[in-house]
Structures are given as structure tokens and as C-alpha cells.
Design a protein around this motif. Structure first.
Motif, mmCIF file in Angstrom:
data_model
loop_
_atom_site.group_PDB
_atom_site.id
_atom_site.type_symbol
_atom_site.label_atom_id
_atom_site.label_comp_id
_atom_site.label_asym_id
_atom_site.label_seq_id
_atom_site.Cartn_x
_atom_site.Cartn_y
_atom_site.Cartn_z
ATOM 1 N N MET A 83 -36.275 12.473 -18.935
ATOM 2 C CA MET A 83 -35.673 12.826 -20.135
ATOM 3 C C MET A 83 -36.474 14.135 -20.567
ATOM 4 O O MET A 83 -37.465 14.085 -20.913
ATOM 5 C CB MET A 83 -35.682 11.671 -21.196
ATOM 6 C CG MET A 83 -35.196 12.259 -22.658
ATOM 7 S SD MET A 83 -35.082 10.907 -23.826
ATOM 8 C CE MET A 83 -37.037 10.773 -24.027
ATOM 9 N N ASP A 84 -35.474 15.107 -20.804
ATOM 10 C CA ASP A 84 -36.172 16.538 -21.130
ATOM 11 C C ASP A 84 -35.253 16.769 -22.353
ATOM 12 O O ASP A 84 -34.120 16.788 -22.418
ATOM 13 C CB ASP A 84 -35.723 17.439 -20.123
ATOM 14 C CG ASP A 84 -36.178 18.811 -20.366
ATOM 15 O OD1 ASP A 84 -37.095 18.910 -21.493
ATOM 16 O OD2 ASP A 84 -36.129 19.936 -19.821
ATOM 17 N N LEU A 85 -35.987 16.781 -23.478
ATOM 18 C CA LEU A 85 -35.261 17.068 -24.747
ATOM 19 C C LEU A 85 -35.239 18.522 -25.372
ATOM 20 O O LEU A 85 -34.771 19.059 -26.146
ATOM 21 C CB LEU A 85 -35.892 16.136 -26.028
ATOM 22 C CG LEU A 85 -35.721 14.757 -25.917
ATOM 23 C CD1 LEU A 85 -36.571 13.790 -27.112
ATOM 24 C CD2 LEU A 85 -34.267 14.358 -25.554
ATOM 25 N N ILE A 113 -23.999 17.712 -24.729
ATOM 26 C CA ILE A 113 -25.276 18.710 -25.394
ATOM 27 C C ILE A 113 -24.332 19.725 -26.052
ATOM 28 O O ILE A 113 -24.565 20.094 -27.227
ATOM 29 C CB ILE A 113 -26.181 19.237 -24.258
ATOM 30 C CG1 ILE A 113 -26.803 18.070 -23.438
ATOM 31 C CG2 ILE A 113 -26.991 20.214 -25.138
ATOM 32 C CD1 ILE A 113 -27.839 17.461 -24.498
ATOM 33 N N GLN A 114 -23.306 20.114 -25.449
ATOM 34 C CA GLN A 114 -22.578 21.332 -25.965
ATOM 35 C C GLN A 114 -22.008 20.879 -27.380
ATOM 36 O O GLN A 114 -21.800 21.545 -28.198
ATOM 37 C CB GLN A 114 -21.477 21.830 -25.102
ATOM 38 C CG GLN A 114 -22.286 22.856 -23.866
ATOM 39 C CD GLN A 114 -21.053 23.172 -23.068
ATOM 40 O OE1 GLN A 114 -20.434 22.293 -22.399
ATOM 41 N NE2 GLN A 114 -21.268 24.460 -22.449
ATOM 42 N N LYS A 115 -21.322 19.632 -27.274
ATOM 43 C CA LYS A 115 -20.617 18.983 -28.252
ATOM 44 C C LYS A 115 -21.718 18.797 -29.674
ATOM 45 O O LYS A 115 -21.244 19.216 -30.702
ATOM 46 C CB LYS A 115 -19.996 17.699 -27.901
ATOM 47 C CG LYS A 115 -18.766 17.736 -26.914
ATOM 48 C CD LYS A 115 -18.184 16.543 -26.700
ATOM 49 C CE LYS A 115 -18.958 15.894 -25.606
ATOM 50 N NZ LYS A 115 -18.372 14.520 -25.204
ATOM 51 N N ARG A 159 -31.498 11.413 -26.910
ATOM 52 C CA ARG A 159 -31.895 10.381 -25.784
ATOM 53 C C ARG A 159 -30.314 10.016 -25.268
ATOM 54 O O ARG A 159 -30.445 9.935 -24.019
ATOM 55 C CB ARG A 159 -32.539 9.095 -26.285
ATOM 56 C CG ARG A 159 -34.247 9.366 -26.470
ATOM 57 C CD ARG A 159 -34.892 8.126 -26.925
ATOM 58 N NE ARG A 159 -34.733 6.810 -25.760
ATOM 59 C CZ ARG A 159 -34.902 5.814 -26.360
ATOM 60 N NH1 ARG A 159 -35.107 5.278 -27.437
ATOM 61 N NH2 ARG A 159 -34.757 4.924 -25.156
ATOM 62 N N VAL A 160 -29.463 9.673 -26.124
ATOM 63 C CA VAL A 160 -28.305 9.233 -25.483
ATOM 64 C C VAL A 160 -27.523 10.639 -24.909
ATOM 65 O O VAL A 160 -26.913 10.345 -23.767
ATOM 66 C CB VAL A 160 -27.329 8.634 -26.737
ATOM 67 C CG1 VAL A 160 -26.019 8.573 -26.345
ATOM 68 C CG2 VAL A 160 -28.055 7.524 -27.273
ATOM 69 N N LEU A 161 -27.666 11.774 -25.424
ATOM 70 C CA LEU A 161 -27.156 12.757 -24.758
ATOM 71 C C LEU A 161 -27.842 13.019 -23.460
ATOM 72 O O LEU A 161 -27.135 13.581 -22.720
ATOM 73 C CB LEU A 161 -27.190 14.069 -25.888
ATOM 74 C CG LEU A 161 -26.604 13.819 -27.119
ATOM 75 C CD1 LEU A 161 -26.613 15.089 -28.179
ATOM 76 C CD2 LEU A 161 -24.963 13.495 -26.999
ATOM 77 N N ALA A 162 -29.124 13.042 -23.537
ATOM 78 C CA ALA A 162 -29.646 13.251 -22.094
ATOM 79 C C ALA A 162 -29.238 12.429 -20.969
ATOM 80 O O ALA A 162 -29.217 12.642 -19.757
ATOM 81 C CB ALA A 162 -31.240 13.246 -22.395
ATOM 82 N N SER A 215 -27.246 13.312 -17.630
ATOM 83 C CA SER A 215 -27.798 13.274 -16.223
ATOM 84 C C SER A 215 -27.033 12.243 -15.420
ATOM 85 O O SER A 215 -27.367 11.951 -14.172
ATOM 86 C CB SER A 215 -29.198 12.584 -16.405
ATOM 87 O OG SER A 215 -29.347 11.456 -16.979
ATOM 88 N N GLY A 216 -25.791 11.773 -15.917
ATOM 89 C CA GLY A 216 -24.746 11.029 -15.386
ATOM 90 C C GLY A 216 -25.474 9.337 -15.543
ATOM 91 O O GLY A 216 -24.741 8.662 -14.878
#
Length: 393
Positions: free
Chosen positions: A1-3, A72-74, A296-299, A303-304
């Protein structure tokens, strides 16, 4: 995970920020930053500006006319809009019913309804709760009886947010009483201009009519307005509620309101009080923790991987934080937050506010209004049970 955001994501943020600053009307952003009353025109005006750009449905895939942004964009788009003072996009059309129509509607229904939602031209309302069916949504009693090529709808919906402006309403209706309660519910789209539809505003403590009762008296609804299959509406409702509960967390608006809290505290001379600063600091830690949970959810989505099934948890923490920042604003202003002067919540008001500055006028109204957040969208008590069962096992 990369925030950490990538250089491309940072550039995307800058592009959004530049566009929003150039296109968000200053009179609207002034009202939002100061919690002044937003009119129907204000809300729809901003919606149409986004719609013209193709961003009102900013979470939509390209196949349905959206920008096709990743998660992420959203998130960055929503954050920049919130921090700039844009009104929250009314979720009922683009965020709630549109994904249901995309996922379960026919091509004809998609072509008929989605363009008006995307442009901001059509105002949608939500018809879920009833006087006897709130958190226990499976208890809905509004009945839709099929007669040939139409349904005859009778019943009542409650707490319909901004329903006095609604042009269309998506409803959970009961089409069968056999089996478990959930199995007899259908998802129906109803034109609110239909004969037999009556909207009655509910005037709240602060004098606003934010919520409404909607009555259906032998309302005729064409069968082609049924989404998906008859008696399968509970499946579609759950799909929608996952969007609603994540939306309720609204971490981006919370970050903006945290800064407003600091402005109020400074103006009221309590910002340098050590104990009050401690409370602000604790709140800020909670806001950062909520943001990390969202990221965390977005990451995971980016990543699929399967995203965490924590829409209920986001709703719980987000709603409690909203109540806390409104409470701290009240404490900062003290007794000057209490008087209710309706005119003071209009932009440009020049009257005298008793003993205090005009920024105190909306504080009590916001505080009382946000008491609802731990109840609507499924009460937090119910959400904790769901999280315990589905996430913790």
C-alpha cells in the motif's frame, strides 16, 4: 500500500484545482465557506456547470458518458471541489440511482434517464424510508400492484431530502408479501408530476424544510419504469446503499469544515485555550485517520485487489466526526451560537446579530441538523452490527 500520490496524480489535482477556481461561482463558494443558505438555483447551477464539463457523473465510466477516472482521480476531484467551497453534488441522481440504472437497467432505460442525470437538468429524489421502515428498510409497505402494463402505487415515503424540488423519485415498493420481506420488494422510477403524488414539506427546528413526506394515491407508473426484475429490488437497494454510506463519510467536506472550526475558534478568542486546542487536535487526528481509511480502500481498488467491505465503517466514523466538529463550533461561540435569526443565514445580510458576529448565526442550525447523520443511511447501531458480522466475522 502506497499512500503517496504519484507526479501524474499531483498534476491531475492541479488541473482540477485550476478548473474549479475558474468555474465555481464566487457567490456560491462564499455561501458554502460560511455555511449560509443555499438555494435550489445554487445547487442546480453548480450541477449544470459540472454537467456541461461532463463531470457531474465524475464516477461514471466512459461507456456511460463519464470521464472514466480511477478511484484516486475521483477522490482528488471531490477533495478539490470541497476545499474550494463547491456545494456537495446532490447524490440522488449521479451517485445513487445512476449506478443502479447502469448495472441493472435496460439499454432503453439507460438512454432515457442517464443523459438528464449527467447534465444536471433533472432533479432526482430518493424514496426509501417510510414511517415504519427506517433502518429496517425491508419493512417497506408502499404497495405497487400490477394492472396490465402499469403499476398502481399507494403508500407513503418519509424524510425525502429536498423532495419539494424533485422531478423524479426512485422508490422501493412492495410487489409481493410472500416469503421473507426482502424478497417482495421492487425498484421503481416514478415521475413526481404524476397525478396522485403529493409532497408535504416537514418544517424542522431551524425553520428549514429540508425533508419531506411523499404520498402516493393510486399513482399510475408504466411497467417500463421497473428496474431489473420484479421482487429483486432488495439486491439493487444494497448496491445503491454501498454508494450512499461511502458518500455519507464525506471526508473532503470534513477537512474543509475543520478549517472553518479553526477560523471560528480564532474569531471567538478560544483558539489559544490549551484545552480547546486539545479538542481540535483530537478531532484532526480522527479526520486524518478517516482519510487514511478512505485511501486504503482507494489503494486496494487501484491495485486491482478487492476493496475492504467497510462502507458501514466509513459511514460510522464520518458521521460521528461531522457531529463533533459542529459541536466544537457551538462550544467556541458559546451562548452567541443559540439565537435563531433566519435572515442572518442569507448572503449579504446586514442586520445586527445579538452580541456576536454573523458567523455565529448558522452554528446551531448546523449542529442540530447533523444529529441526523448517525441515523440516516442506516443507523450507526445497525451499521456496527453489520461490520461485526461481515468484516470481523
Amino acid at each position: 500500500m502506497d499512500l503517496a500520490f504519484t507526479p501524474e496524480e499531483q498534476q491531475f489535482r492541479e488541473d482540477i484545482r485550476t478548473w474549479v477556481r475558474a468555474n465555481l461561482p464566487t457567490d456560491i463558494s462564499h455561501k458554502v465557506h460560511n455555511a449560509l443558505r443555499l438555494s435550489r438555483d445554487d445547487l442546480q447551477r453548480w450541477g449544470k456547470i459540472l454537467g456541461k464539463k461532463g463531470w457531474l457523473g465524475h464516477a461514471w465510466p466512459k461507456s456511460f458518458g463519464g470521464p472514466g477516472w480511477n478511484s484516486i482521480q475521483k477522490h482528488l476531484f471531490e477533495e478539490e471541489c470541497a476545499l474550494a467551497g463547491a456545494p456537495r453534488v446532490l447524490p440522488f441522481g449521479p451517485v445513487m440511482v445512476a449506478p443502479v440504472i447502469m448495472a441493472f437497467g435496460t439499454p432503453e432505460q439507460q438512454q432515457r434517464f442517464l443523459p438528464g442525470i449527467a447534465s444536471g437538468e433533472v432533479w432526482w429524489s430518493q424514496g426509501y424510508s417510510e414511517p415504519g421502515a427506517g433502518s429496517d428498510l425491508a419493512s417497506v409497505k408502499t404497495k405497487a400492484e400490477r394492472q396490465g402494463n402499469k403499476y398502481i402505487v399507494n403508500g407513503q415515503k418519509a424524510w425525502t431530502t429536498l423532495g419539494q424540488y424533485g422531478e423524479w423519485i426512485f422508490c422501493l415498493v412492495r410487489t409481493s408479501n410472500e416469503g421473507k420481506p426482502q424478497t417482495g420488494i421492487s425498484f421503481l422510477l416514478i415521475d413526481m408530476k404524476s397525478p396522485g403524488v403529493t409532497v408535504r414539506p416537514v418544517v424542522l427546528l431551524d425553520g428549514e424544510a429540508e425533508v419531506n413526506e411523499v404520498f402516493f394515491d393510486n399513482v399510475e407508473v408504466p411497467v417500463e419504469n421497473l428496474i431489473g426484475e420484479e421482487n429483486k429490488g432488495w439486491t439493487y437497494a444494497k448496491h445503491l446503499l454501498s454508494h450512499e454510506r461511502t458518500n455519507i463519510a464525506d471526508v473532503n467536506r470534513t477537512k474543509r469544515e475543520l478549517e472553518r472550526l479553526k477560523r471560528v475558534a480564532r474569531a471567538e478568542g478560544v483558539y489559544n485555550d490549551v484545552r480547546f486546542r486539545d479538542e481540535i487536535a483530537k478531532l484532526e487526528v480522527d479526520v486524518v485517520a478517516l482519510e487514511m481509511l478512505v485511501l486504503r480502500v482507494l489503494a486496494a481498488e487501484k491495485s486491482g485487489k478487492n476493496s475492504l467491505d467497510i462502507a458501514g465503517l466509513l459511514k460510522i466514523r464520518g458521521s460521528e466526526i461531522q457531529q463533533r466538529y459542529s459541536e466544537l463550533m457551538m462550544l467556541a461561540a458559546g451562548p452567541y451560537a443559540l439565537p435563531l435569526i433566519q435572515e442572518a443565514m442569507e448572503a449579504g445580510w446586514q442586520g445586527d446579530y445579538p452580541g456576536a458576529a454573523a458567523w455565529c448565526a448558522p452554528l446551531a442550525s448546523s449542529y442540530f441538523n447533523l444529529r441526523k447523520t448517525t441515523i440516516y443511511g442506516g443507523s450507526n447501531e445497525v451499521q456496527r452490527t453489520i461490520v461485526a458480522q461481515t468484516v470481523l466475522g
